[in-house]
Design a protein around this motif. Structure first.
Motif, PDB file in Angstrom:
ATOM      1  N   ALA A  79       0.844  -1.197   0.000  1.00  0.00           N
ATOM      2  CA  ALA A  79       0.000   0.000   0.000  1.00  0.00           C
ATOM      3  C   ALA A  79       0.880   1.249   0.000  1.00  0.00           C
ATOM      4  CB  ALA A  79      -0.921   0.000   1.218  1.00  0.00           C
ATOM      5  N   ARG A  80       0.306   2.367  -0.413  1.00  0.00           N
ATOM      6  CA  ARG A  80       1.076   3.590  -0.628  1.00  0.00           C
ATOM      7  C   ARG A  80       1.724   4.133   0.647  1.00  0.00           C
ATOM      8  NH1 ARG A  80       4.038   4.854  -4.625  1.00  0.00           N
ATOM      9  NH2 ARG A  80       4.902   6.890  -4.215  1.00  0.00           N
ATOM     10  N   HIS A  81       1.150   3.849   1.804  1.00  0.00           N
ATOM     11  CA  HIS A  81       1.685   4.389   3.060  1.00  0.00           C
ATOM     12  C   HIS A  81       2.754   3.494   3.677  1.00  0.00           C
ATOM     13  CE1 HIS A  81      -1.309   1.449   4.432  1.00  0.00           C
ATOM     14  NE2 HIS A  81      -0.585   1.353   5.528  1.00  0.00           N
ATOM     15  N   GLU A  82       3.095   2.384   3.025  1.00  0.00           N
ATOM     16  CA  GLU A  82       3.933   1.379   3.666  1.00  0.00           C
ATOM     17  C   GLU A  82       5.430   1.553   3.400  1.00  0.00           C
ATOM     18  OE1 GLU A  82       1.136  -2.379   4.508  1.00  0.00           O
ATOM     19  OE2 GLU A  82       1.923  -2.307   2.457  1.00  0.00           O
ATOM     20  N   LYS A  83       6.211   1.040   4.353  1.00  0.00           N
ATOM     21  CA  LYS A  83       7.674   1.067   4.292  1.00  0.00           C
ATOM     22  C   LYS A  83       8.160  -0.352   4.008  1.00  0.00           C
ATOM     23  CE  LYS A  83      10.077   1.807   8.121  1.00  0.00           C
ATOM     24  NZ  LYS A  83      10.781   2.466   9.247  1.00  0.00           N
ATOM     25  N   VAL A  84       9.033  -0.470   3.015  1.00  0.00           N
ATOM     26  CA  VAL A  84       9.428  -1.789   2.506  1.00  0.00           C
ATOM     27  C   VAL A  84      10.942  -1.957   2.559  1.00  0.00           C
ATOM     28  CG1 VAL A  84       9.381  -3.303   0.477  1.00  0.00           C
ATOM     29  CG2 VAL A  84       7.410  -1.830   0.975  1.00  0.00           C
ATOM     30  N   GLN A 103       5.559   3.855   0.187  1.00  0.00           N
ATOM     31  CA  GLN A 103       5.991   5.189   0.592  1.00  0.00           C
ATOM     32  C   GLN A 103       7.502   5.306   0.479  1.00  0.00           C
ATOM     33  OE1 GLN A 103       6.172   6.685   4.904  1.00  0.00           O
ATOM     34  NE2 GLN A 103       4.307   7.657   4.129  1.00  0.00           N
ATOM     35  N   HIS A 104       8.209   4.280   0.991  1.00  0.00           N
ATOM     36  CA  HIS A 104       9.672   4.283   0.885  1.00  0.00           C
ATOM     37  C   HIS A 104      10.185   2.846   0.839  1.00  0.00           C
ATOM     38  CE1 HIS A 104      13.940   4.737   1.998  1.00  0.00           C
ATOM     39  NE2 HIS A 104      13.822   5.854   1.312  1.00  0.00           N
ATOM     40  N   VAL A 105      11.263   2.654   0.086  1.00  0.00           N
ATOM     41  CA  VAL A 105      11.901   1.343  -0.044  1.00  0.00           C
ATOM     42  C   VAL A 105      13.377   1.470   0.300  1.00  0.00           C
ATOM     43  CG1 VAL A 105      12.497  -0.557  -1.605  1.00  0.00           C
ATOM     44  CG2 VAL A 105      10.302   0.648  -1.880  1.00  0.00           C
ATOM     45  N   ASP A 106      13.850   0.638   1.229  1.00  0.00           N
ATOM     46  CA  ASP A 106      15.279   0.443   1.449  1.00  0.00           C
ATOM     47  C   ASP A 106      15.636  -0.878   0.791  1.00  0.00           C
ATOM     48  OD1 ASP A 106      16.474   2.555   3.266  1.00  0.00           O
ATOM     49  OD2 ASP A 106      14.698   1.989   4.427  1.00  0.00           O
ATOM     50  N   THR A 107      16.672  -0.877  -0.029  1.00  0.00           N
ATOM     51  CA  THR A 107      17.067  -2.106  -0.706  1.00  0.00           C
ATOM     52  C   THR A 107      18.556  -2.347  -0.493  1.00  0.00           C
ATOM     53  OG1 THR A 107      17.119  -3.286  -2.849  1.00  0.00           O
ATOM     54  CG2 THR A 107      17.290  -0.877  -2.939  1.00  0.00           C
ATOM     55  N   LEU A 108      18.904  -3.565  -0.095  1.00  0.00           N
ATOM     56  CA  LEU A 108      20.265  -3.908   0.306  1.00  0.00           C
ATOM     57  C   LEU A 108      20.927  -4.805  -0.735  1.00  0.00           C
ATOM     58  CD1 LEU A 108      19.598  -4.799   4.073  1.00  0.00           C
ATOM     59  CD2 LEU A 108      19.823  -2.546   3.009  1.00  0.00           C
ATOM     60  N   ALA A 143      18.110  -0.672  11.990  1.00  0.00           N
ATOM     61  CA  ALA A 143      18.042   0.761  12.291  1.00  0.00           C
ATOM     62  C   ALA A 143      16.795   1.417  11.710  1.00  0.00           C
ATOM     63  CB  ALA A 143      19.290   1.471  11.766  1.00  0.00           C
ATOM     64  N   GLU A 144      16.241   0.837  10.644  1.00  0.00           N
ATOM     65  CA  GLU A 144      15.053   1.422  10.004  1.00  0.00           C
ATOM     66  C   GLU A 144      13.786   0.606  10.276  1.00  0.00           C
ATOM     67  OE1 GLU A 144      15.048   4.288   8.520  1.00  0.00           O
ATOM     68  OE2 GLU A 144      17.219   4.562   8.685  1.00  0.00           O
ATOM     69  N   ALA A 145      13.909  -0.480  11.006  1.00  0.00           N
ATOM     70  CA  ALA A 145      12.762  -1.337  11.295  1.00  0.00           C
ATOM     71  C   ALA A 145      11.826  -0.629  12.279  1.00  0.00           C
ATOM     72  CB  ALA A 145      13.244  -2.659  11.858  1.00  0.00           C
ATOM     73  N   PRO A 146      10.557  -1.052  12.354  1.00  0.00           N
ATOM     74  CA  PRO A 146       9.972  -2.199  11.652  1.00  0.00           C
ATOM     75  C   PRO A 146       9.459  -1.822  10.254  1.00  0.00           C
ATOM     76  CG  PRO A 146       8.350  -1.265  13.147  1.00  0.00           C
ATOM     77  CD  PRO A 146       9.620  -0.469  13.345  1.00  0.00           C
ATOM     78  N   PHE A 147       9.291  -2.853   9.426  1.00  0.00           N
ATOM     79  CA  PHE A 147       8.829  -2.687   8.051  1.00  0.00           C
ATOM     80  C   PHE A 147       7.441  -3.299   7.874  1.00  0.00           C
ATOM     81  CE2 PHE A 147      13.450  -2.668   7.874  1.00  0.00           C
ATOM     82  CZ  PHE A 147      13.705  -1.548   7.097  1.00  0.00           C
ATOM     83  N   ASP A 148       6.689  -2.702   6.958  1.00  0.00           N
ATOM     84  CA  ASP A 148       5.383  -3.267   6.606  1.00  0.00           C
ATOM     85  C   ASP A 148       5.540  -4.499   5.726  1.00  0.00           C
ATOM     86  OD1 ASP A 148       3.362  -1.138   7.612  1.00  0.00           O
ATOM     87  OD2 ASP A 148       4.853   0.038   6.504  1.00  0.00           O
ATOM     88  N   ALA A 149       6.604  -4.512   4.927  1.00  0.00           N
ATOM     89  CA  ALA A 149       6.833  -5.645   4.025  1.00  0.00           C
ATOM     90  C   ALA A 149       8.324  -5.813   3.791  1.00  0.00           C
ATOM     91  CB  ALA A 149       6.112  -5.439   2.702  1.00  0.00           C
TER      92      ALA A 149
END
Length: 220
Positions: A79-84, A103-108, A143-149
């Motif tokens: 969903a648009r409000h979620e952090k992934v 809303q935002h994606v962190d990718t490692l 450091a950025e948790a928790p995540f929606d997905a």
């Protein structure tokens, strides 16, 4: 090659028959330019029903097949409000798809060269809400948790507990779990502090994600 015809054929002949019927996902696949994330030497494979090599295939450096990417995206239902969080940036294409929905994606990405290339491609694609981090993903991003997905863009023998603990209550994690020749894509939903529900999505095989030790196990 007629790019738009190839893209249409990919969606209609590979992705839709694999039970990817979400209109939003299909529309996204029609507009996000997969070919821009494929290495120039592999451009002919951009829309084919196969994994695309990105470098060291033995180290799991591939783009997953389009139908696998699409199905995982659909099942996560971002969903648009979620952090992934994505583990295994690779080409950056999956991060681009996630970025259009979240809303935002962190990718490692463990490989420095792949991380730099993906960051450049995402910037060129205008994805300002995606952050590429060059680091081992096996421990997630506390450091950025928790995540929606959380999405693992590759396979693991088992999902590390550290990643599950970085989900919000109600959060979802999608991963391809197991060993060749039998692996299964799973969707794990966090129902409570130590309560997780696992749903098997489909059988497939995918290269192992770099940095994930074979003995890293978590019992549900």
């Amino acid at each position: 090659m007629n790019i738009e015809q190839a893209r249409f054929n990919m969606i209609e002949q590979q992705i839709r028959p694999w039970d990817v019927l979400d209109a939003g996902v299909l529309a996204l696949l029609a507009v996000v330019r997969r070919e821009d994330f494929v290495p120039a030497a592999q451009r002919a494979l951009a829309f084919m029903d196969t994994e695309v090599p990105l470098g060291n295939v033995a180290a799991g450096q591939v783009m997953l097949a389009p139908r696998v990417e699409a199905r995982l995206l659909q099942e996560l239902n971002i969903a648009r409000h979620e952090k992934v969080l994505e583990i295994g940036t690779g080409s950056g294409f999956m991060a681009a798809l996630l970025g259009h929905k979240a809303q935002h994606v962190d990718t490692l990405e463990l490989d420095a060269e792949l991380a730099a290339q993906a960051a450049d491609k995402l910037k060129r694609a205008g994805l300002t809400n995606v952050t590429v981090r060059q680091q081992d993903g096996a421990q997630g991003l506390a450091a950025e948790a928790p995540f929606d997905a959380i999405l693992l863009s590759g396979s693991v023998e088992a999902v590390p507990e550290a990643l599950l603990q970085q989900l919000k209550i109600g959060g979802r994690l999608a991963a391809i779990v197991g060993e060749e020749p039998v692996m299964r894509a799973q969707l794990i939903t966090r129902k409570g502090e130590q309560q997780f529900e696992t749903r098997v999505l489909f059988d497939t095989v995918a290269p192992r994600l770099s940095g994930f030790a074979a003995h890293s196990r978590f019992a549900f």
